[in-house]
Design a protein around this motif. Structure first.
Motif, mmCIF file in Angstrom:
data_model
loop_
_atom_site.group_PDB
_atom_site.id
_atom_site.type_symbol
_atom_site.label_atom_id
_atom_site.label_comp_id
_atom_site.label_asym_id
_atom_site.label_seq_id
_atom_site.Cartn_x
_atom_site.Cartn_y
_atom_site.Cartn_z
ATOM 1 N N MET A 123 -41.447 -47.406 16.721
ATOM 2 C CA MET A 123 -42.304 -46.238 16.950
ATOM 3 C C MET A 123 -41.504 -45.095 17.583
ATOM 4 O O MET A 123 -41.643 -43.933 17.188
ATOM 5 N N LEU A 124 -40.652 -45.418 18.560
ATOM 6 C CA LEU A 124 -39.835 -44.388 19.208
ATOM 7 C C LEU A 124 -38.860 -43.741 18.228
ATOM 8 O O LEU A 124 -38.638 -42.536 18.278
ATOM 9 N N ARG A 125 -38.303 -44.531 17.319
ATOM 10 C CA ARG A 125 -37.372 -43.979 16.322
ATOM 11 C C ARG A 125 -38.097 -43.040 15.355
ATOM 12 O O ARG A 125 -37.585 -41.976 15.017
ATOM 13 N N ALA A 126 -39.282 -43.432 14.920
ATOM 14 C CA ALA A 126 -40.071 -42.566 14.021
ATOM 15 C C ALA A 126 -40.439 -41.275 14.748
ATOM 16 O O ALA A 126 -40.351 -40.180 14.178
ATOM 17 N N TYR A 127 -40.821 -41.402 16.000
ATOM 18 C CA TYR A 127 -41.160 -40.232 16.816
ATOM 19 C C TYR A 127 -39.943 -39.331 16.972
ATOM 20 O O TYR A 127 -40.020 -38.123 16.774
ATOM 21 N N TRP A 128 -38.783 -39.926 17.282
ATOM 22 C CA TRP A 128 -37.562 -39.140 17.482
ATOM 23 C C TRP A 128 -37.163 -38.420 16.199
ATOM 24 O O TRP A 128 -36.739 -37.266 16.232
ATOM 25 N N GLN A 129 -37.310 -39.091 15.063
ATOM 26 C CA GLN A 129 -36.970 -38.470 13.775
ATOM 27 C C GLN A 129 -37.802 -37.221 13.514
ATOM 28 O O GLN A 129 -37.300 -36.238 12.973
ATOM 29 N N GLU A 130 -39.073 -37.261 13.913
ATOM 30 C CA GLU A 130 -39.950 -36.124 13.647
ATOM 31 C C GLU A 130 -39.858 -35.036 14.720
ATOM 32 O O GLU A 130 -39.808 -33.857 14.416
#
Length: 166
Positions: free
Chosen positions: A78-85
């Protein structure tokens, strides 16, 4: 002593589904998945996430002490998806002004709205997510001393109250 409100696993899923903003959902997910308090969540920096060791560094958390808490694989995704966006630079969850962290009152407001949207029939606060984290670990067989360390508690009274509830 009043017993804390605890969300079931189904209620946790419904609660998170009711949070429309990726940033707010991720921040609240961090509170639940790592057992963090609201002030600990908003003070997280991008550099506090150690994906190699699967840890989150919490500075000046409960009792003004530094500690590490576990970083679950699900939260990391979830943190990686958030960081990507979002691509936060310093604060993991920046406020409107990126030089400041998200304000705790924002997460309290989002939490109230999500509770209403999810139609949960019990009072839910950000702190409820922390209690639910501890209870779900206890139900899964994690020993009380480990949970105490993860939460940053020096005294296990709250955890013993939860244990009696089970």
């Amino acid at each position: 002593q009043q017993l804390p409100v605890i969300l079931s696993a189904d209620e946790v899923v419904r609660f998170f589904a009711a949070v429309p903003s990726l940033k707010h959902r991720t921040a609240l997910m961090a509170a639940y998945a790592a057992g963090l308090g609201v002030s600990e969540v908003v003070q997280l920096r991008v550099a506090d996430i150690d994906s190699n060791r699967m840890l989150i560094r919490v500075e000046q958390g409960k009792g003004h002490r530094n500690r590490y808490v576990m970083l679950s694989a699900q939260l990391l995704v979830m943190l990686r998806a958030y960081w990507q966006e979002i691509r936060p630079k310093h604060w993991l969850f920046p406020g409107r002004d990126e030089s400041h962290p998200l304000h705790v009152s924002t997460l309290h407001w989002v939490c109230r709205n999500a509770r209403e949207t999810a139609k949960l029939g019990k009072p839910v606060s950000v702190h409820t997510l922390r209690h639910s984290f501890a209870t779900h670990l206890l139900e899964a067989g994690t020993d009380i001393r480990t949970i105490q360390v993860l939460l940053g508690h020096q005294h296990p009274e709250v955890l013993k109250a939860i244990q009696k509830q089970l």
